[in-house]
Motif scaffolding. Structure first.
Motif, mmCIF file in Angstrom:
data_model
loop_
_atom_site.group_PDB
_atom_site.id
_atom_site.type_symbol
_atom_site.label_atom_id
_atom_site.label_comp_id
_atom_site.label_asym_id
_atom_site.label_seq_id
_atom_site.Cartn_x
_atom_site.Cartn_y
_atom_site.Cartn_z
ATOM 1 N N GLN A 87 11.018 5.283 8.693
ATOM 2 C CA GLN A 87 10.855 4.716 7.356
ATOM 3 C C GLN A 87 11.027 3.204 7.368
ATOM 4 O O GLN A 87 10.256 2.468 6.736
ATOM 5 N N GLN A 88 12.030 2.723 8.097
ATOM 6 C CA GLN A 88 12.253 1.286 8.180
ATOM 7 C C GLN A 88 11.032 0.563 8.725
ATOM 8 O O GLN A 88 10.662 -0.524 8.249
ATOM 9 N N ILE A 89 10.398 1.157 9.718
ATOM 10 C CA ILE A 89 9.232 0.528 10.339
ATOM 11 C C ILE A 89 8.004 0.671 9.451
ATOM 12 O O ILE A 89 7.282 -0.302 9.193
ATOM 13 N N ALA A 90 7.741 1.885 8.954
ATOM 14 C CA ALA A 90 6.508 2.141 8.208
ATOM 15 C C ALA A 90 6.430 1.332 6.920
ATOM 16 O O ALA A 90 5.345 0.896 6.518
ATOM 17 N N ARG A 91 7.558 1.113 6.262
ATOM 18 C CA ARG A 91 7.500 0.471 4.954
ATOM 19 C C ARG A 91 7.323 -1.043 5.033
ATOM 20 O O ARG A 91 7.117 -1.695 4.011
ATOM 21 N N GLY B 216 15.609 14.507 24.083
ATOM 22 C CA GLY B 216 15.815 15.294 22.884
ATOM 23 C C GLY B 216 17.179 15.162 22.253
ATOM 24 O O GLY B 216 17.615 16.076 21.534
ATOM 25 N N LEU B 217 17.859 14.045 22.469
ATOM 26 C CA LEU B 217 19.201 13.869 21.908
ATOM 27 C C LEU B 217 19.189 13.271 20.505
ATOM 28 O O LEU B 217 20.184 13.373 19.786
ATOM 29 N N THR B 218 18.092 12.646 20.118
ATOM 30 C CA THR B 218 18.030 12.077 18.778
ATOM 31 C C THR B 218 17.847 13.175 17.737
ATOM 32 O O THR B 218 17.327 14.253 18.030
ATOM 33 N N THR B 219 18.258 12.892 16.526
ATOM 34 C CA THR B 219 18.175 13.861 15.431
ATOM 35 C C THR B 219 17.029 13.507 14.492
ATOM 36 O O THR B 219 16.528 12.373 14.486
ATOM 37 N N LEU B 220 16.634 14.466 13.669
ATOM 38 C CA LEU B 220 15.608 14.207 12.667
ATOM 39 C C LEU B 220 16.034 13.078 11.740
ATOM 40 O O LEU B 220 15.222 12.219 11.378
ATOM 41 N N THR B 221 17.296 13.062 11.348
ATOM 42 C CA THR B 221 17.783 12.016 10.446
ATOM 43 C C THR B 221 17.605 10.639 11.060
ATOM 44 O O THR B 221 17.138 9.697 10.393
ATOM 45 N N GLU B 222 17.961 10.498 12.335
ATOM 46 C CA GLU B 222 17.825 9.204 13.012
ATOM 47 C C GLU B 222 16.365 8.790 13.126
ATOM 48 O O GLU B 222 15.999 7.636 12.874
ATOM 49 N N VAL B 223 15.518 9.724 13.515
ATOM 50 C CA VAL B 223 14.106 9.417 13.710
ATOM 51 C C VAL B 223 13.434 9.080 12.379
ATOM 52 O O VAL B 223 12.689 8.096 12.275
ATOM 53 N N ALA B 224 13.687 9.869 11.349
ATOM 54 C CA ALA B 224 13.066 9.616 10.055
ATOM 55 C C ALA B 224 13.537 8.293 9.454
ATOM 56 O O ALA B 224 12.739 7.549 8.860
ATOM 57 N N THR C 103 0.845 -1.199 0.000
ATOM 58 C CA THR C 103 0.000 0.000 0.000
ATOM 59 C C THR C 103 0.878 1.245 0.000
ATOM 60 O O THR C 103 1.688 1.427 0.902
ATOM 61 N N PRO C 104 0.744 2.132 -0.975
ATOM 62 C CA PRO C 104 1.543 3.365 -1.000
ATOM 63 C C PRO C 104 1.246 4.236 0.217
ATOM 64 O O PRO C 104 0.148 4.183 0.788
ATOM 65 N N ALA C 105 2.211 5.050 0.578
ATOM 66 C CA ALA C 105 2.075 5.881 1.780
ATOM 67 C C ALA C 105 0.862 6.790 1.709
ATOM 68 O O ALA C 105 0.127 6.948 2.698
ATOM 69 N N HIS C 106 0.612 7.399 0.555
ATOM 70 C CA HIS C 106 -0.515 8.322 0.463
ATOM 71 C C HIS C 106 -1.842 7.597 0.634
ATOM 72 O O HIS C 106 -2.803 8.150 1.165
ATOM 73 N N THR D 88 10.013 15.762 5.749
ATOM 74 C CA THR D 88 10.914 14.605 5.808
ATOM 75 C C THR D 88 10.152 13.355 6.228
ATOM 76 O O THR D 88 10.361 12.264 5.675
ATOM 77 N N LEU D 89 9.256 13.496 7.189
ATOM 78 C CA LEU D 89 8.466 12.352 7.647
ATOM 79 C C LEU D 89 7.452 11.917 6.599
ATOM 80 O O LEU D 89 7.160 10.723 6.471
ATOM 81 N N GLU D 90 6.913 12.864 5.843
ATOM 82 C CA GLU D 90 6.064 12.499 4.707
ATOM 83 C C GLU D 90 6.840 11.622 3.738
ATOM 84 O O GLU D 90 6.357 10.573 3.284
ATOM 85 N N ASP D 91 8.054 12.060 3.400
ATOM 86 C CA ASP D 91 8.884 11.307 2.462
ATOM 87 C C ASP D 91 9.247 9.923 2.999
ATOM 88 O O ASP D 91 9.524 9.002 2.221
ATOM 89 N N ALA D 92 9.262 9.781 4.324
ATOM 90 C CA ALA D 92 9.594 8.495 4.947
ATOM 91 C C ALA D 92 8.407 7.533 4.979
ATOM 92 O O ALA D 92 8.543 6.406 5.431
ATOM 93 N N GLY D 93 7.251 7.991 4.507
ATOM 94 C CA GLY D 93 6.094 7.111 4.446
ATOM 95 C C GLY D 93 5.257 7.069 5.702
ATOM 96 O O GLY D 93 4.402 6.185 5.860
ATOM 97 N N ILE D 94 5.462 8.026 6.596
ATOM 98 C CA ILE D 94 4.714 8.074 7.845
ATOM 99 C C ILE D 94 3.311 8.618 7.580
ATOM 100 O O ILE D 94 3.110 9.459 6.700
ATOM 101 N N ALA D 95 2.325 8.159 8.374
ATOM 102 C CA ALA D 95 0.942 8.613 8.190
ATOM 103 C C ALA D 95 0.623 9.853 9.008
ATOM 104 O O ALA D 95 -0.314 10.583 8.689
ATOM 105 N N GLY D 96 1.373 10.082 10.093
ATOM 106 C CA GLY D 96 1.121 11.250 10.920
ATOM 107 C C GLY D 96 2.199 11.394 11.971
ATOM 108 O O GLY D 96 2.962 10.463 12.238
#
Length: 299
Positions: free
Chosen positions: A76-80, A64-72, A6-9, A106-114
């Motif tokens: 993505q690994q989980i959502a896909r 708050g030590l994690t970065t956007l790159t790490e979280v995204a 199922t595509p992210a959108h 960035t989170l949109e691009d990672a396939g997250i729903a919200g």
């Protein structure tokens, strides 16, 4: 095989449709892609990706030590890997309003729903610890406006989390929730509610979906799905539960190795190899591999 079909959108659209029905949706926290697939297999409605879990997985406290790159990347690994929608913890948005905007895209691009953006002072801390501080109203609203303005898919859910209950009380929480909705929030996450009556008060204050956080060892009692449904909660998360259970089992296994030198007594607690292979769809990979490397070309 490989990833969700199922595509992210489309996941976002279906999630929005289901959320609009008013039913309560259950989102257990996935601590890795395999656990997300298990959540789907068991019939839950969505997957939650916790910032506390992501930081703990890196051996870090949730401050708050994690970065956007790490979280995204982890998101993505989980959502896909699952057909289910995934909601992710985006903390304070990783900076000022412009950073919040980049976070959402960035989170949109990672396939997250919200994603939910909170009103704590940066760097934040776990929502169920003492000593939290929240930003002023103007800053909180700017974060949400930036998130809403930045999204490109209108079905991407922008959820506002407020931690103000622990700082200024319930009235302040309901007041801020209303203003966050006015700023464009699609849903409200009132953190560290103390009772069902407090959830009901937030429900009465806003006309958008609300989320209940049923984390263990925190400020909230562990209410059942039925209890939360009865007071109008629309999404319930158990953010760290599977990680806690898995780490508890790992510790007991290591103790058994120390005491007995083998894990025979623990075999009944383990996921069987056959079940693991079934969950990762090993047979499809084997079939694909065979088709690729054993074909013949007719001449």
């Amino acid at each position: 095989m490989l990833y969700a079909q199922t595509p992210a959108h489309e996941k976002r659209r279906l999630f929005r449709e289901r959320l609009a029905t008013g039913e309560l949706l259950r989102f257990p926290g996935a601590f890795n892609p395999l656990s997300a697939r298990l959540i789907e297999r068991k019939g839950f409605e969505g997957v939650y990706i916790s910032g506390a879990v992501l930081s703990a997985d890196l051996g870090l406290p949730d401050i708050g030590l994690t970065t956007l790159t790490e979280v995204a990347a982890r998101g993505q690994q989980i959502a896909r890997t699952t057909e289910l929608p995934a909601i992710i913890d985006a903390d304070t948005g990783f900076g000022e309003p412009m950073n919040v905007a980049r976070t959402i895209q960035t989170l949109e691009d990672a396939g997250i729903a919200g994603a939910h953006i909170e009103d704590q002072v940066n760097p934040k801390r776990c929502g169920h610890l003492d000593g939290k501080a929240v930003v002023d109203e103007d800053t909180a609203l700017k974060r949400i406006r930036a998130a809403v303005d930045a999204r490109r898919d209108p079905n991407f859910l922008v959820m506002a989390r407020t931690d103000i209950r622990a700082v200024d009380g319930l009235d302040a929480a309901t007041d801020r929730a209303r203003k966050l909705v006015d700023a464009g929030a699609d849903a409200i996450f009132p953190e560290a509610m103390r009772s069902l009556e407090e959830f009901a008060a937030v429900r009465a204050a806003v006309d958008v979906p609300i989320l209940a956080n049923m984390t263990e060892f925190g400020k909230s009692d562990l209410f059942s799905v039925d209890q939360l449904r009865d007071v109008g909660v629309n999404i319930v998360i158990w953010p760290v539960s599977l990680l806690r259970i898995a780490m508890g089992a790992a510790e007991r296994a290591l103790d058994t190795l120390i005491d007995e030198g083998h894990l025979t007594p623990r075999l009944g607690e383990m996921q069987h190899r056959a079940d693991l292979y079934d969950l990762i769809d090993y047979e499809s990979y084997n079939h694909f591999d065979t088709n690729v490397f054993t074909f013949r070309i007719d001449r």
